[in-house]
Design a protein around this motif. Structure first.
Motif, mmCIF file in Angstrom:
data_model
loop_
_atom_site.group_PDB
_atom_site.id
_atom_site.type_symbol
_atom_site.label_atom_id
_atom_site.label_comp_id
_atom_site.label_asym_id
_atom_site.label_seq_id
_atom_site.Cartn_x
_atom_site.Cartn_y
_atom_site.Cartn_z
ATOM 1 N N SER A 143 5.877 3.987 -1.167
ATOM 2 C CA SER A 143 5.719 5.342 -1.695
ATOM 3 C C SER A 143 5.425 5.315 -3.186
ATOM 4 O O SER A 143 4.648 6.132 -3.693
ATOM 5 N N ASN A 144 6.037 4.363 -3.914
ATOM 6 C CA ASN A 144 5.763 4.236 -5.337
ATOM 7 C C ASN A 144 4.318 3.818 -5.589
ATOM 8 O O ASN A 144 3.659 4.309 -6.502
ATOM 9 N N VAL A 145 3.824 2.880 -4.784
ATOM 10 C CA VAL A 145 2.445 2.413 -4.932
ATOM 11 C C VAL A 145 1.473 3.557 -4.666
ATOM 12 O O VAL A 145 0.509 3.763 -5.410
ATOM 13 N N THR A 146 1.725 4.319 -3.602
ATOM 14 C CA THR A 146 0.861 5.458 -3.292
ATOM 15 C C THR A 146 0.857 6.453 -4.441
ATOM 16 O O THR A 146 -0.204 6.926 -4.873
ATOM 17 N N HIS A 147 2.042 6.761 -4.952
ATOM 18 C CA HIS A 147 2.142 7.702 -6.072
ATOM 19 C C HIS A 147 1.374 7.169 -7.285
ATOM 20 O O HIS A 147 0.685 7.927 -7.977
ATOM 21 N N THR A 148 1.476 5.870 -7.527
ATOM 22 C CA THR A 148 0.790 5.258 -8.669
ATOM 23 C C THR A 148 -0.723 5.406 -8.542
ATOM 24 O O THR A 148 -1.405 5.756 -9.514
ATOM 25 N N LEU A 149 -1.257 5.155 -7.368
ATOM 26 C CA LEU A 149 -2.705 5.226 -7.189
ATOM 27 C C LEU A 149 -3.205 6.666 -7.177
ATOM 28 O O LEU A 149 -4.307 6.950 -7.662
ATOM 29 N N VAL A 150 -2.414 7.584 -6.647
ATOM 30 C CA VAL A 150 -2.785 9.002 -6.691
ATOM 31 C C VAL A 150 -2.848 9.466 -8.151
ATOM 32 O O VAL A 150 -3.703 10.269 -8.531
ATOM 33 N N ALA A 151 -1.935 8.944 -8.977
ATOM 34 C CA ALA A 151 -1.863 9.347 -10.383
ATOM 35 C C ALA A 151 -3.045 8.851 -11.211
ATOM 36 O O ALA A 151 -3.193 9.244 -12.371
ATOM 37 N N ALA A 152 -3.898 8.025 -10.623
ATOM 38 C CA ALA A 152 -5.077 7.526 -11.341
ATOM 39 C C ALA A 152 -6.202 8.553 -11.378
ATOM 40 O O ALA A 152 -7.234 8.313 -12.027
ATOM 41 N N PHE A 153 -5.998 9.696 -10.703
ATOM 42 C CA PHE A 153 -7.049 10.704 -10.598
ATOM 43 C C PHE A 153 -6.464 12.092 -10.896
ATOM 44 O O PHE A 153 -5.256 12.290 -10.795
ATOM 45 N N PRO A 154 -7.323 13.051 -11.243
ATOM 46 C CA PRO A 154 -6.832 14.414 -11.452
ATOM 47 C C PRO A 154 -6.094 14.945 -10.222
ATOM 48 O O PRO A 154 -6.426 14.586 -9.083
ATOM 49 N N THR A 155 -5.125 15.806 -10.451
ATOM 50 C CA THR A 155 -4.274 16.279 -9.357
ATOM 51 C C THR A 155 -5.063 16.999 -8.260
ATOM 52 O O THR A 155 -4.669 16.967 -7.095
ATOM 53 N N ARG A 156 -6.170 17.630 -8.630
ATOM 54 C CA ARG A 156 -6.943 18.355 -7.607
ATOM 55 C C ARG A 156 -7.536 17.411 -6.555
ATOM 56 O O ARG A 156 -7.960 17.853 -5.481
ATOM 57 N N LEU A 157 -7.569 16.097 -6.858
ATOM 58 C CA LEU A 157 -8.145 15.115 -5.929
ATOM 59 C C LEU A 157 -7.077 14.417 -5.086
ATOM 60 O O LEU A 157 -7.399 13.489 -4.348
ATOM 61 N N ALA A 158 -5.822 14.862 -5.179
ATOM 62 C CA ALA A 158 -4.726 14.150 -4.504
ATOM 63 C C ALA A 158 -4.993 13.956 -3.017
ATOM 64 O O ALA A 158 -4.767 12.871 -2.466
ATOM 65 N N GLY A 159 -5.469 14.985 -2.342
ATOM 66 C CA GLY A 159 -5.743 14.866 -0.913
ATOM 67 C C GLY A 159 -6.837 13.856 -0.620
ATOM 68 O O GLY A 159 -6.733 13.056 0.324
ATOM 69 N N ASP A 160 -7.894 13.867 -1.422
ATOM 70 C CA ASP A 160 -8.982 12.906 -1.235
ATOM 71 C C ASP A 160 -8.510 11.480 -1.530
ATOM 72 O O ASP A 160 -8.938 10.528 -0.863
ATOM 73 N N VAL A 161 -7.653 11.330 -2.523
ATOM 74 C CA VAL A 161 -7.125 9.992 -2.831
ATOM 75 C C VAL A 161 -6.301 9.470 -1.652
ATOM 76 O O VAL A 161 -6.429 8.300 -1.257
ATOM 77 N N GLN A 162 -5.489 10.325 -1.070
ATOM 78 C CA GLN A 162 -4.693 9.920 0.083
ATOM 79 C C GLN A 162 -5.592 9.461 1.231
ATOM 80 O O GLN A 162 -5.293 8.471 1.910
ATOM 81 N N SER A 163 -6.691 10.159 1.440
ATOM 82 C CA SER A 163 -7.623 9.766 2.509
ATOM 83 C C SER A 163 -8.250 8.414 2.213
ATOM 84 O O SER A 163 -8.425 7.576 3.112
ATOM 85 N N ALA A 164 -8.596 8.172 0.947
ATOM 86 C CA ALA A 164 -9.170 6.881 0.569
ATOM 87 C C ALA A 164 -8.145 5.767 0.725
ATOM 88 O O ALA A 164 -8.460 4.666 1.219
ATOM 89 N N LEU A 165 -6.894 6.032 0.331
ATOM 90 C CA LEU A 165 -5.851 5.012 0.441
ATOM 91 C C LEU A 165 -5.581 4.638 1.897
ATOM 92 O O LEU A 165 -5.193 3.506 2.194
ATOM 93 N N ALA A 166 -5.799 5.574 2.798
ATOM 94 C CA ALA A 166 -5.507 5.335 4.209
ATOM 95 C C ALA A 166 -6.390 4.236 4.801
ATOM 96 O O ALA A 166 -6.003 3.609 5.795
ATOM 97 N N VAL A 167 -7.565 3.982 4.219
ATOM 98 C CA VAL A 167 -8.455 2.951 4.762
ATOM 99 C C VAL A 167 -8.312 1.631 4.013
ATOM 100 O O VAL A 167 -8.925 0.626 4.419
ATOM 101 N N MET A 168 -7.521 1.596 2.955
ATOM 102 C CA MET A 168 -7.339 0.360 2.194
ATOM 103 C C MET A 168 -6.316 -0.532 2.889
ATOM 104 O O MET A 168 -5.210 -0.089 3.190
ATOM 105 N N PRO A 169 -6.658 -1.789 3.157
ATOM 106 C CA PRO A 169 -5.673 -2.699 3.764
ATOM 107 C C PRO A 169 -4.423 -2.827 2.898
ATOM 108 O O PRO A 169 -4.500 -2.767 1.668
ATOM 109 N N LYS A 170 -3.287 -3.004 3.534
ATOM 110 C CA LYS A 170 -2.033 -3.154 2.798
ATOM 111 C C LYS A 170 -2.011 -4.516 2.103
ATOM 112 O O LYS A 170 -2.678 -5.454 2.496
ATOM 113 N N THR A 171 -1.209 -4.585 1.057
ATOM 114 C CA THR A 171 -1.043 -5.838 0.323
ATOM 115 C C THR A 171 0.401 -5.961 -0.127
ATOM 116 O O THR A 171 1.085 -4.949 -0.346
ATOM 117 N N SER A 172 0.859 -7.206 -0.254
ATOM 118 C CA SER A 172 2.232 -7.426 -0.727
ATOM 119 C C SER A 172 2.314 -7.407 -2.244
ATOM 120 O O SER A 172 3.410 -7.406 -2.814
#
Length: 272
Positions: free
Chosen positions: A68-97
């Protein structure tokens, strides 16, 4: 080398010194690596003149690996109005340790965003990427321009330079301050509008730099540092280095935006 390893690097530095106390070539290389890693600046002698060299990067710190912290960090890299689009982009990114590296903050149209210095996710399959909207694909390209592999960064950079969105600009400018010469050259080729007075591209980058003078100053110092460390043998004068040419184009864009001189944190283009 992580900031936590600085004590080891100091020990190695001492061990490499000769009995008479004079530094060996290996000592100087380790010292230079430690200095760049820890985010220091110092006075050094270059060509008989004392000058100040600046670290290429601040200390490297990894964020917690909580998902959840990682997701929040990556969402914070973009303006708040793009939060939903960022979440959609993150959903296709492979997980990493490996968690993203500590973000740097910049202002985009009055809003502060925090962009990770590096990410470690593998690239998604092309089919997943094609299923995203144009905005979501651009977000993906932005995130992978922070990838630890320079070849991945360059691949995604080629999609960013043609974009006209203000939130893309800091990802491009950050790459201008890094060490891969081919990436710097790609930015120059991808931003032809920087050379055209009052062009949309020049206004776009000029506005960003005007809002982020400290970030651009740090970028300038990084460009000088990498030129001096890695490319001075090829480009004897800083003005010949592609990174200098790109900085001058950025500076011209900022001057056009603010209507006054812009502070310089590099040698002049004709200097050494």
């Amino acid at each position: 080398m992580h900031a936590g390893n600085s004590r080891n690097s100091v020990g190695l530095l001492i061990a490499l010194r000769t009995e008479g106390g004079a530094p060996t070539r290996a000592t100087l290389l380790v010292e230079q690596l430690q200095w760049c890693t820890l985010g220091l600046s110092r006075k050094v002698e270059v060509g008989g003149r004392e000058t100040e060299r600046f670290a290429a990067y601040p200390p490297v710190v990894q964020l917690p690996r909580n998902t959840s912290n990682v997701t929040h960090t990556l969402v914070a890299a973009f303006p708040t109005r793009l939060a939903g689009d960022v979440q959609s982009a993150l959903a296709v990114m492979p997980k990493t340790s490996s968690a993203p590296m500590m973000p740097f903050e910049v202002e985009v149209q009055g809003e502060t965003v925090a962009i990770p210095s590096r990410v470690y996710n593998e690239e998604p399959d092309a089919g997943f990427e094609r299923a995203l909207s144009g905005t979501q694909q651009m977000i993906l390209h932005c995130l992978y321009s922070r990838h630890h592999d320079g070849r991945v960064r360059q691949r995604h950079l080629d999609q960013l330079t043609a974009a006209g969105e203000p939130w893309v600009v800091p990802f491009v400018v950050q790459l201008a301050g890094e060490y891969v010469l081919e990436i710097i050259e790609s930015i120059g080729r991808g931003l032809p509008g920087l050379a055209e007075p009052d062009s949309p591209q020049r206004r776009l980058y000029g506005e960003f730099i005007a809002r982020n003078p400290a970030f651009f100053a740090r970028t300038e110092r990084r460009v000088v540092s990498y030129w001096s460390c890695y490319y001075r043998w090829k480009y004897g004068a800083f003005g010949m280095y592609p990174g200098c040419v790109l900085l001058e184009a950025f500076r011209a864009a900022a001057v056009e935006q603010v209507g006054t001189r812009w502070p310089r944190h590099t040698p002049p283009p004709g200097g050494h």
